[in-house]
Design a protein around this motif. Structure first.
Motif, PDB file in Angstrom:
ATOM      1  N   GLY A 120       0.812  -1.226   0.000  1.00 14.07           N
ATOM      2  CA  GLY A 120       0.000   0.000   0.000  1.00 14.07           C
ATOM      3  C   GLY A 120       0.843   1.272   0.000  1.00 14.07           C
ATOM      4  O   GLY A 120       0.390   2.336  -0.435  1.00 14.07           O
ATOM      5  N   LEU A 121       2.075   1.168   0.471  1.00 17.34           N
ATOM      6  CA  LEU A 121       2.928   2.368   0.564  1.00 17.34           C
ATOM      7  C   LEU A 121       3.230   2.949  -0.818  1.00 17.34           C
ATOM      8  O   LEU A 121       3.501   4.137  -0.961  1.00 17.34           O
ATOM      9  N   ARG A 122       3.160   2.092  -1.855  1.00 14.90           N
ATOM     10  CA  ARG A 122       3.442   2.559  -3.216  1.00 14.90           C
ATOM     11  C   ARG A 122       2.541   3.719  -3.625  1.00 14.90           C
ATOM     12  O   ARG A 122       2.943   4.608  -4.354  1.00 14.90           O
ATOM     13  N   TYR A 123       1.272   3.679  -3.137  1.00 18.89           N
ATOM     14  CA  TYR A 123       0.316   4.719  -3.554  1.00 18.89           C
ATOM     15  C   TYR A 123       0.702   6.072  -2.968  1.00 18.89           C
ATOM     16  O   TYR A 123       0.387   7.102  -3.530  1.00 18.89           O
ATOM     17  N   LEU A 124       1.376   6.044  -1.841  1.00 18.77           N
ATOM     18  CA  LEU A 124       1.816   7.303  -1.251  1.00 18.77           C
ATOM     19  C   LEU A 124       2.842   7.996  -2.161  1.00 18.77           C
ATOM     20  O   LEU A 124       2.754   9.186  -2.408  1.00 18.77           O
ATOM     21  N   LEU A 145       4.910   4.683   7.633  1.00 19.50           N
ATOM     22  CA  LEU A 145       5.177   3.333   8.160  1.00 19.50           C
ATOM     23  C   LEU A 145       4.533   3.147   9.540  1.00 19.50           C
ATOM     24  O   LEU A 145       4.210   2.039   9.940  1.00 19.50           O
ATOM     25  N   ALA A 146       4.377   4.266  10.253  1.00 18.78           N
ATOM     26  CA  ALA A 146       3.755   4.178  11.584  1.00 18.78           C
ATOM     27  C   ALA A 146       2.319   3.670  11.481  1.00 18.78           C
ATOM     28  O   ALA A 146       1.799   3.071  12.429  1.00 18.78           O
TER      29      ALA A 146
END
Ligand code: ACO
Length: 422
Positions: A120-124, A145-146
């Motif tokens: 999901g971090l990719r969308y950020l 990441l938190a």
């Protein structure tokens, strides 16, 4: 109270004296325990920039700024960079001892396996505009990441501390590489767990999405970058570490504490200097313009500073700069370092080291003066210089964060002020 181990302050307005304990460390200046200063005297201590204030006890890193000495867990930095890999230095900081061969191998393996990012971090990253500075993306992604590891808000046990530390150390290079690739508009390359930490980072910067490289990554490039990571690993209570600990002192999540440290590091007076050094050397243009530029730096009516020179703590050579200078000289022939920028850098250094202005103010080259030229030779874009500092320093931040968290006497960081308003 044993008077011998005390320091007496006298208020000359009324002649009253106050005694405070002197506490000795194992090395370096002793401290006056002034924690009861306000309750005893009804006054605060005024020390802008904390130039004379020790904010904690620590057994991680020792710096002797006069001798130009840097020691981690009892080991001199020169010993560490000459005889150990960056991951061994990481292990040393986290575990207070160097790893055995087996420990080193299993630590390396775990770091490789943890290097992937939550999907999901990719969308950020995609929310950032083209050309976004990787430091801004990096700071945001680490804060994010938190959310992915929210339950670790309440890290309590030593095992939880260590797992959290290994997770952040292993993911930072991937986040930094993704931030760069997004900024320049090329597809992300996921980690290759067949590669060692530092080689893997170069791979994620350079590879095509199918994993192919234009040229194999050279051992010497890995060694140079590994040394740069080790030299940045920790530096006691500097501005970014103090930021991480200040945020951590409120009970905030470790990853947002580190995100705040990344923001603090970005400033030109701190880690951002490595990018500014190359920009400044490029703006000088040619060797024959160096004299004129140095005149501007010395002019009291001109605010320009020589980037990569001076340090709050080192008042002689920065020992990290000494190591990098050695490395740069070794690399000079192997990596074709004799560029225009390098010649300008050599001339700046030669003039500054012999000029009264710099000598009388104890202004010597710091780590950032040399790292930029080496990173340029490794074909790393200058916007990635400060993210590389972040990759190296993350272990220092988290080690210092954990030390503070383990201390039951930790208080929320809350300085006072001298009010001069209406
Ligand atoms: N170029 C020219 N003059 C300088 C420089 C410099 N790089 N650094 C300090 N000075 C001068 C100041 O003008 C001042 O002169 P004055 O006494 O005539 O007024 C004197 O030296 C003392 O300077 P301070 O700012 O009081 O020193 P301080 O210890 O607070 O600052 C700092 C340290 C911020 C690193 C400073 O030397 C600087 O700005 N250097 C350039 C930026 C840089 O390289 N930063 C990286 C630091 S290393 C790191 O963070 C990893």
């Amino acid at each position: 109270m044993d008077k011998k181990n005390t320091f007496t302050f006298t208020d000359n307005r009324d002649g009253k004296s106050y005694d405070f304990d002197i506490i000795n460390g194992t090395r370096g200046p002793s401290v006056i325990d002034s924690s009861s200063f306000y309750s005893k005297t009804n006054m605060f201590l005024y020390d802008p920039g904390f130039t004379s204030t020790a904010n904690c006890k620590s057994d991680i890193t020792f710096i002797d700024g006069k001798k130009g000495e840097l020691i981690h867990r009892g080991y001199h930095i020169s010993d560490l960079v000459q005889n150990h890999s960056y991951l061994d230095v990481v292990y040393l900081l986290l575990n207070s001892k160097l790893p055995t061969a087996n420990e080193s191998k299993s630590f390396d393996t775990e770091i490789r396996y943890r290097s992937y990012l939550p999907e999901g971090l990719r969308y950020l990253f995609q929310a950032f505009p083209a050309g976004a500075h990787p430091m801004s993306t990096l700071s945001s992604a680490v804060a994010a990441l938190a959310s992915f590891y929210y339950k670790h808000l309440n890290v309590e046990t030593e095992d939880e501390f260590q797992e959290m530390a290994r997770r952040i150390v292993s993911k930072i290079p991937t986040i930094a590489a993704f931030a760069h690739r997004h900024s320049v508009g090329i597809p992300y390359v996921h980690p290759d767990i067949g590669r060692y930490f530092t080689e893997n980072f170069l791979y994620m910067l350079r590879a095509y999405p199918n994993g192919k490289l234009r040229a194999p990554i050279k051992d010497i490039e890995v060694r140079a970058l590994d040394t740069i990571f080790s030299l940045h690993a920790d530096h006691e209570q500097n501005a970014s570490t103090t930021t991480v600990k200040t945020v951590g002192s409120t009970g905030a999540h470790p990853y947002v504490s580190i995100s705040a440290g990344i923001s603090a590091l970005w400033g030109r007076a701190h880690g951002g200097a490595n990018e500014s050094v190359i920009a400044q050397l490029s703006s000088i243009g040619s060797v024959d313009k160096v004299d004129e530029f140095i005149k501007k730096v010395k002019d009291p009516n001109d605010s320009v500073r020589l980037m990569g020179f001076g340090h709050r703590v080192y008042k002689s050579f920065d020992p990290r700069a000494t190591e990098l200078k050695k490395l740069r000289d070794q690399l000079k022939t192997e990596l074709d370092l004799d560029t225009n920028i390098m010649q300008i850098a050599d001339k700046v250094e030669e003039i500054a080291l012999n000029d009264e202005y710099f000598v009388s103010r104890n202004l010597y080259p710091n780590i950032d003066f040399y790292s930029g030229t080496i990173l340029t030779a490794l074909d790393i874009p200058s916007t990635m210089f400060t993210p590389i500092f972040v990759i190296g320093r993350t272990v220092g931040w988290i080690t210092q964060w954990m030390e503070q968290k383990r201390d039951p006497k930790t208080k929320i960081t809350r300085p006072r002020q001298l009010y001069i308003g209406k």
